[in-house]
Enzyme design. Structure first.
Site, PDB file in Angstrom:
ATOM      1  N   ASP A   1      40.278   4.505  -1.748  1.00  9.66           N
ATOM      2  CA  ASP A   1      39.331   3.395  -1.608  1.00  9.66           C
ATOM      3  C   ASP A   1      39.930   2.035  -1.944  1.00  9.66           C
ATOM      4  O   ASP A   1      39.196   1.073  -2.108  1.00  9.66           O
ATOM      5  CB  ASP A   1      38.107   3.627  -2.500  1.00  9.66           C
ATOM      6  CG  ASP A   1      38.455   3.563  -3.972  1.00  9.66           C
ATOM      7  OD1 ASP A   1      39.595   3.886  -4.324  1.00  9.66           O
ATOM      8  OD2 ASP A   1      37.584   3.178  -4.763  1.00  9.66           O
ATOM      9  N   GLU A   2      41.240   1.948  -2.044  1.00 10.84           N
ATOM     10  CA  GLU A   2      41.840   0.699  -2.491  1.00 10.84           C
ATOM     11  C   GLU A   2      43.151   0.451  -1.786  1.00 10.84           C
ATOM     12  O   GLU A   2      43.920   1.400  -1.560  1.00 10.84           O
ATOM     13  CB  GLU A   2      42.112   0.826  -3.992  1.00 10.84           C
ATOM     14  CG  GLU A   2      41.654  -0.333  -4.808  1.00 10.84           C
ATOM     15  CD  GLU A   2      42.046  -0.131  -6.248  1.00 10.84           C
ATOM     16  OE1 GLU A   2      42.912  -0.848  -6.718  1.00 10.84           O
ATOM     17  OE2 GLU A   2      41.483   0.780  -6.881  1.00 10.84           O
TER      18      GLU A   2
ATOM     19  N   ASP B   1      38.781  -3.285  -2.330  1.00  9.60           N
ATOM     20  CA  ASP B   1      38.288  -2.203  -3.173  1.00  9.60           C
ATOM     21  C   ASP B   1      36.890  -1.839  -2.686  1.00  9.60           C
ATOM     22  O   ASP B   1      35.983  -2.677  -2.717  1.00  9.60           O
ATOM     23  CB  ASP B   1      38.257  -2.673  -4.642  1.00  9.60           C
ATOM     24  CG  ASP B   1      38.192  -1.498  -5.610  1.00  9.60           C
ATOM     25  OD1 ASP B   1      37.899  -0.383  -5.161  1.00  9.60           O
ATOM     26  OD2 ASP B   1      38.431  -1.723  -6.808  1.00  9.60           O
TER      27      ASP B   1
END
Length: 496
Positions: free
Chosen positions: A105-106, A11
């Site tokens: 973003d993950e 993350d």
DNA sequence: TCTGGGGTCCTGGCTCTA
DNA sequence: TCTGTAGAGCCAGGACCC
């Protein structure tokens, strides 16, 4: 559930805000808020500095501005974030072929499938190496969780934030989860959390003690049973690298509620066109058209219509959305409109007819031709598509300089828009590798100023420079303390 | 100034069909 | 012919996630 912590969850830390801070040296260490800046905008991401003021994701922007009036407020630049995300995903791909992106973003990574880890120490080493590589390539930090399941790996990365790594050893999950709040578990949001609280359950241990039957009674079969398993630390969901989209939709919230029925209709048509453009870009078609309407009182309703076959024809989707709108009462005002398509396929009804025609040497008259799918008039008779019409009607012209976007000035070089208004735009001349730069204000129609492509956050080896970082004797000094304020009050040279 | 945008999944009601 | 039932598909809404 694995016997080694070989599922990795990455993350990125305050991703959008961190990317902006990396791109804009003057914002480093300062509160930055990225999100919609209109009257009904909400916060997408707040930097850790902004979070200290109580600003967080999904908060109305007005509330954020009250809490952190001196923060820099920027609109999201998805092309920039997507480029960085591609770099990160490429690094993840080196660890394993099994990478499951959850968002920009993950992502989850199955380290075991990639042969990059088989036990705790090799998993930890892979995670640390990944964090170093991400920092080197993007200049940004990410947090890593390692565990034997996706749920626990995600909990691990949350505990690792910011800029850390946490391993949850298999065998310790019950002990770890027990005291945590039920909201920690995936699938427990505000409504379910409140439902459980009213039933006397606030911790994961209490969920596990309640038993499966009780949770199924409270939450329904699927949700109850899966939550019971999660509460006991059981999660065998695999990392899935490729997932087909199941729907495509676009929606717009209007700054001011729409009351004019004709305007509502034209907005629906415009949204239908945008939706189909996205559908086509993905090479897909869809069978069910969905209209979403949020009214003045925030009540939201959806109406859908299933066609006889999948389509990617804008006229067909526009017509269907229009028919759905007919059945919706909009007096009182419309806050949001959306058009979506589900039941996706890789072919269209028209393809099927074309194939059938090709197979038949002498095609008979088409008794099953989709008459309904070819509405008369749409897109014909010189009628422009709605989107084009709307664009044509828009006020021409004043050039737009969204806050945070990159610009280039013929004399001062690269910079970014700090604010604009009153026909002026305030620019801070700096770029990722430079020292914090100075501020200048220009008229929006200054011919020497133009929007430019984003610069890479980390310069490639051997690449230098920054026109803006060169000392410029002619440049007057600007304020260094006006992050995010409008250009109307900005200092600096006003040209011409 | 309350409350974005793009998704997924589940549930329950309704209707049609066998 | 009528009725009950089960399953499938459609539809609408709610909840959740990032």
């Amino acid at each position: 559930m694995r016997s080694a912590p070989t599922i990795l969850h990455l993350d990125m830390d305050a991703f959008f805000a961190a990317a902006e801070q990396a791109a804009k040296p003057s914002l480093r260490g300062k509160p930055v808020v990225v999100g919609g800046l209109g009257p009904r905008g909400v916060v997408s991401t707040a930097s850790y500095e902004a979070r200290r003021f109580g600003v967080h994701s999904a908060m109305p922007m007005g509330q954020a501005r009250r809490l952190a009036p001196n923060a820099a407020y920027l609109v999201p630049r998805f092309t920039v974030y997507r480029a960085i995300s591609d770099q990160v995903m490429e690094l993840l791909g080196r660890l394993s072929p099994l990478v499951e992106p959850l968002s920009l973003d993950e992502a989850f990574v199955d380290l075991e499938a990639g042969g990059s880890a088989h036990d705790t120490s090799s998993a930890r080493a892979a995670g640390e190496r990944l964090r170093r590589d991400i920092l080197a390539v993007t200049g940004l930090t990410g947090s890593v969780g390692l565990a034997g399941s996706k749920m626990l790996a995600k909990i691990g990365s949350e505990r690792a934030k910011p800029d850390g790594l946490v391993v949850i050893e298999p065998g310790t999950e019950r002990e770890l989860l027990g005291p945590l709040t039920v909201r920690t578990l995936p699938g427990v949001g505000p409504a379910t959390g409140e439902h459980l609280r009213r039933s006397g359950m606030t911790t994961v241990a209490e969920l596990a003690e309640a038993g499966e039957d009780e949770l199924v009674r409270l939450l329904g079969k699927a949700h109850g049973a899966s939550l019971y398993r999660m509460a006991r630390g059981l999660d065998d969901r695999p990392v899935v690298s490729e997932r087909d989209a199941k729907s495509v939709s676009v929606e717009d919230t209007f700054d001011v509620d729409l009351h004019d029925r004709a305007r509502v209709r034209s907005e629906v048509e415009r949204l239908a066109d945008r939706c189909v453009a996205r559908l086509r870009a993905a090479g897909r078609s869809g069978r069910t058209v969905v209209l979403k309407v949020r009214r003045y009182d925030f009540s939201t309703l959806t109406r859908s219509e299933t066609l006889r076959g999948p389509t990617d024809d804008p006229a067909v989707v526009r017509e269907a959305a229009g028919r759905l709108l007919e059945a919706v009462e909009t007096t009182g005002g419309v806050r949001l409109l959306g058009v979506g398509v589900t039941g996706l396929a890789d072919f269209t009804q028209e393809d099927l007819f074309a194939q059938a025609a090709a197979r038949t040497p002498a095609p008979p008259p088409e008794p099953s031709a989709p008459v309904d799918d070819e509405p008369a008039g749409a897109g014909r008779e010189g009628t422009p598509v709605a989107g084009a019409a709307v664009e044509a009607d828009e006020a021409p012209a004043e050039r737009r300089f969204p806050a945070g976007h990159d610009v280039r000035h013929a004399e001062f070089g690269a910079g970014w828009v700090q604010g604009s208004g009153l026909r002026r735009v305030t620019v801070r001349f700096e770029e990722p590798g430079s020292a914090p730069g100075r501020v200048r204000t220009f008229w929006v129609d200054d011919p020497e100023l133009e929007l430019s492509e984003p610069l890479p956050l980390v310069a490639a080896a051997g690449q230098s420079s920054c026109p803006a970082s060169r000392p410029k004797s002619r440049v007057e000094s600007g304020s260094d303390t006006e992050e995010g304020r409008s250009a109307g009050s900005g200092a600096g040279r006003l040209s011409p």
